[in-house]
Design a protein around this motif. Structure first.
Motif, PDB file in Angstrom:
ATOM      1  N   HIS A   1       0.829  -1.215   0.000  1.00  0.00           N
ATOM      2  CA  HIS A   1       0.000   0.000   0.000  1.00  0.00           C
ATOM      3  C   HIS A   1       0.862   1.264   0.000  1.00  0.00           C
ATOM      4  O   HIS A   1       0.465   2.281  -0.548  1.00  0.00           O
ATOM      5  N   ARG A   2       2.065   1.200   0.575  1.00  0.00           N
ATOM      6  CA  ARG A   2       2.985   2.354   0.526  1.00  0.00           C
ATOM      7  C   ARG A   2       3.494   2.569  -0.896  1.00  0.00           C
ATOM      8  O   ARG A   2       3.586   3.695  -1.362  1.00  0.00           O
ATOM      9  N   LEU A   3       3.824   1.490  -1.575  1.00  0.00           N
ATOM     10  CA  LEU A   3       4.263   1.588  -2.968  1.00  0.00           C
ATOM     11  C   LEU A   3       3.143   2.207  -3.809  1.00  0.00           C
ATOM     12  O   LEU A   3       3.375   3.134  -4.594  1.00  0.00           O
ATOM     13  N   ASN A   4       1.911   1.722  -3.616  1.00  0.00           N
ATOM     14  CA  ASN A   4       0.779   2.235  -4.384  1.00  0.00           C
ATOM     15  C   ASN A   4       0.485   3.701  -4.060  1.00  0.00           C
ATOM     16  O   ASN A   4       0.090   4.461  -4.947  1.00  0.00           O
ATOM     17  N   GLU A   5       0.686   4.099  -2.799  1.00  0.00           N
ATOM     18  CA  GLU A   5       0.518   5.511  -2.432  1.00  0.00           C
ATOM     19  C   GLU A   5       1.524   6.382  -3.167  1.00  0.00           C
ATOM     20  O   GLU A   5       1.188   7.464  -3.667  1.00  0.00           O
ATOM     21  N   ALA A   6       2.775   5.924  -3.235  1.00  0.00           N
ATOM     22  CA  ALA A   6       3.810   6.686  -3.932  1.00  0.00           C
ATOM     23  C   ALA A   6       3.470   6.807  -5.422  1.00  0.00           C
ATOM     24  O   ALA A   6       3.653   7.869  -6.031  1.00  0.00           O
ATOM     25  N   VAL A   7       2.947   5.747  -5.990  1.00  0.00           N
ATOM     26  CA  VAL A   7       2.550   5.783  -7.397  1.00  0.00           C
ATOM     27  C   VAL A   7       1.398   6.763  -7.579  1.00  0.00           C
ATOM     28  O   VAL A   7       1.377   7.558  -8.528  1.00  0.00           O
ATOM     29  N   LYS A   8       0.439   6.715  -6.676  1.00  0.00           N
ATOM     30  CA  LYS A   8      -0.731   7.595  -6.763  1.00  0.00           C
ATOM     31  C   LYS A   8      -0.313   9.064  -6.670  1.00  0.00           C
ATOM     32  O   LYS A   8      -0.836   9.922  -7.386  1.00  0.00           O
ATOM     33  N   ARG A   9       0.631   9.367  -5.775  1.00  0.00           N
ATOM     34  CA  ARG A   9       1.116  10.743  -5.633  1.00  0.00           C
ATOM     35  C   ARG A   9       1.843  11.215  -6.891  1.00  0.00           C
ATOM     36  O   ARG A   9       1.951  12.410  -7.136  1.00  0.00           O
ATOM     37  N   ASN A  10       2.367  10.271  -7.672  1.00  0.00           N
ATOM     38  CA  ASN A  10       3.125  10.598  -8.885  1.00  0.00           C
ATOM     39  C   ASN A  10       2.462  10.011 -10.126  1.00  0.00           C
ATOM     40  O   ASN A  10       3.140   9.526 -11.029  1.00  0.00           O
ATOM     41  N   ALA A  11       1.150  10.060 -10.177  1.00  0.00           N
ATOM     42  CA  ALA A  11       0.379   9.415 -11.243  1.00  0.00           C
ATOM     43  C   ALA A  11       0.811   9.877 -12.637  1.00  0.00           C
ATOM     44  O   ALA A  11       0.793   9.076 -13.588  1.00  0.00           O
ATOM     45  N   GLU A  12       1.206  11.121 -12.779  1.00  0.00           N
ATOM     46  CA  GLU A  12       1.595  11.643 -14.101  1.00  0.00           C
ATOM     47  C   GLU A  12       2.852  10.953 -14.644  1.00  0.00           C
ATOM     48  O   GLU A  12       3.113  10.980 -15.836  1.00  0.00           O
ATOM     49  N   ARG A  13       3.621  10.305 -13.797  1.00  0.00           N
ATOM     50  CA  ARG A  13       4.826   9.590 -14.226  1.00  0.00           C
ATOM     51  C   ARG A  13       4.529   8.178 -14.737  1.00  0.00           C
ATOM     52  O   ARG A  13       5.433   7.502 -15.222  1.00  0.00           O
TER      53      ARG A  13
END
Length: 173
Positions: free
Chosen positions: A41-53
């Motif tokens: 869930h931490r990995l997915n949160e980081a992805v969500k915060r950087n969705a444009e990447r």
């Protein structure tokens, strides 16, 4: 480069964690989280915060059907309480993930994962070469097989013919 206890590498081969989904070689969020030493869930949160990447060519969410198939084929825990289906990261997504998860372990693991993708690409290329050679052998086998079938039919046909009449040999006087 000496490895500290923080950046120790798991013992299992990364290649086993690469799957084919929708025609792409991908790794699942849970596998990457384990490699990077973070919770999924931490990995997915980081992805969500950087969705444009992470455009769809870098990462996509598995459908319910795909996730169910992955669970049955690769023993992904069905008991895992999930709100969302797992994320699948392509090779480019894994590289981008190392920029998002900027830790020494994430960088080290990203390098290893990319190397695993490259090794798989080389294996596939070698197998294509082998597949061409097998196809040629099979074509030759089919040709020999068809000739043998023709000979067998001819022999069977000759066996079915009535035996030649027995004539006396020699001269009649």
């Amino acid at each position: 480069m000496p490895k500290s206890s923080q950046t120790s590498v798991p013992d299992y081969p990364i290649e086993r964690r690469i799957h084919m989904v929708r025609g792409h070689k991908v790794m699942l969020d849970s596998d990457l989280a384990e490699l990077y030493g973070v919770k999924t869930h931490r990995l997915n949160e980081a992805v969500k915060r950087n969705a444009e990447r992470f455009p769809e060519t870098f990462m996509f969410r598995l459908s319910h059907q795909e996730a169910g198939l992955m669970r049955s084929q690769f023993a992904i825990s069905p008991k895992r309480r999930i709100k969302y289906q797992p994320l699948a990261f392509t090779e480019h997504g894994v590289v981008m993930l190392s920029a998002v998860l900027n830790s020494p372990r994430a960088i080290q693991m990203s390098i290893m994962v990319v190397q695993a993708f490259v090794r798989l690409r080389q294996i596939i290329a070698a197998n294509k070469d082998l597949a061409v050679r097998v196809d040629k052998l099979e074509a030759g086998h089919r040709q020999v097989s068809s000739i043998l079938e023709m000979l067998i039919r001819e022999i069977e046909h000759m066996k079915a013919l009535p035996p030649p009449s027995k004539r006396k040999m020699g001269f009649d006087l």
